[in-house]
Write an enzyme that holds these catalytic residues in place. Sequence first.
Site, PDB file in Angstrom:
ATOM      1  N   GLU A 172       0.817  -1.227   0.000  1.00 15.10           N
ATOM      2  CA  GLU A 172       0.000   0.000   0.000  1.00 15.10           C
ATOM      3  C   GLU A 172       0.849   1.275   0.000  1.00 15.10           C
ATOM      4  OE1 GLU A 172      -2.955  -0.195   3.103  1.00 15.10           O
ATOM      5  OE2 GLU A 172      -4.025  -1.845   2.132  1.00 15.10           O
ATOM      6  N   GLU A 291      -5.680  -8.330  -0.419  1.00 14.03           N
ATOM      7  CA  GLU A 291      -6.382  -7.963   0.817  1.00 14.03           C
ATOM      8  C   GLU A 291      -7.838  -7.701   0.468  1.00 14.03           C
ATOM      9  OE1 GLU A 291      -4.912  -5.093   3.633  1.00 14.03           O
ATOM     10  OE2 GLU A 291      -2.813  -5.508   3.131  1.00 14.03           O
TER      11      GLU A 291
END
Length: 490
Positions: A172, A291
Amino acid sequence: MKAKITINPSDIIGDIDPRIYGSFIEHLGRAVYGGIYEPSHESADDMGFRKDVIELVKELKVPVVRYPGGNFVSGYNWEDGIGDRSKRPRKLELAWNSIESNEIGIDEFQEWAKRTDAEIMMAVNLGTRGADEARSLVEYCNLDTDTYYADLRRKNGFDKPFGIKVWCLGNEMDGDWQIGHKTAQEYARLACETAKLMKLTDPTIELVACGSSGPLMPTFGEWERTVLRECYDHVDYVSMHSYYGNPDNDTADFLASSMDMDQFIIDTAKICDEIKAEKKSEKEIMLSFDEWNIWFHSNEQDKHIDRWQIAPPLLEDIYNVEDALVVGCLLITLLRHCDRVKIACLAQLVNVIAPIMTVTGGGTWLQTIYYPFLHCSVNGRGKALHTVCECGTYDTKKHSNVPYIETIAVENGSGITLFAVNRSADESCELELNGFENYSLVSHTVLTSDDMKRCNSIDDPDAVSPVQQQIGGKIDLAPRSWNMLKFTVK
């Protein structure tokens, strides 16, 4: 209500990569300490791993587990988690405001993965570290050479390489919450050079570049284009992350969450293909949805957790029936895109937004979301079939033309399994099946409740659990239900 479901067993979307049923263990909350590892527990094995948890993970048949993060990895020094445990440093963990004891690192986790019959999807730190540390970790884990890091692994008691084949280039990095957050161009250059060094060290590995950490990120699209223009020739996947929730208590809209996932996958695949055409490449970048889950229940309680604890109870969402139905819809969506989504990780696996819960020093219990994941992982392997469903639709504040029935058929060689969710609040749905003429229905598993907010707990672990529907006559899907129908060749 009626729905017409049509399949053609020869009309195949694609082969389902088993890694689509992957999961995730991060050094966060009680996922590791008190979750998979509790040396004082009565079920602990010779390495301190809870055998009761291992058995539940094996039951799910999780083929790959992403590790060690997550936000955690962007401030992590992998060398802290190897060698003599008595000499490992105790450090501040800044991503989750905790203390990391480093009792568990890659030395121990690779053994836990073996005991659960899973592979590791290893993430490297591209937040505070870079290419040199990443290539050294690849050598430590994968090489059998007479060189420093391979020798260090042997010195630490592991003669054979760990053989980790899938690696994430950071986590991320588009998010300003991330330790070492970078612009797209900064990350793209670092990821490209890191990828080259890692593949020079071990050419057999596969690499996942960071895509956007959600479809609502303001840089979504341009981030992927920038990263892929730089890294295209050196990576194999681009990552996708997305979490879903119902903070407004709008069940009808919440049940439509998979429509957002569907569009996110379509948009990301188009961007990958755009860069493929731009580069005139024959290589196709696949998607790693590494995710995904529901995450919102614990947001308020986590605000009151004191900082600098070891394994505080963070992100311990307690899931209900409607959560299980949404997870079912999300799984169906991933299967519908199995031609492009080759890896997916339910985040996470134990205690932290997880299907498996433990009591420290006590027992385990299964959350509602355990069941649709179990059903798909065990029975949803083979080939996904194009599945046409003609049914009614409804509108919500955020979504329009939401089909009441979400469904996918999977052919596994000896039969067909149909997964289906009925989103209707008050109507059962009678199915008309076309293309199933050569098949016989042998079981119909249902998960539902009159109370969509009903949950399991350590005191009432079977409050919500699947039941077997009687077979014979018409096939009905109960209102707001998750369904698995198994057919064998007549």
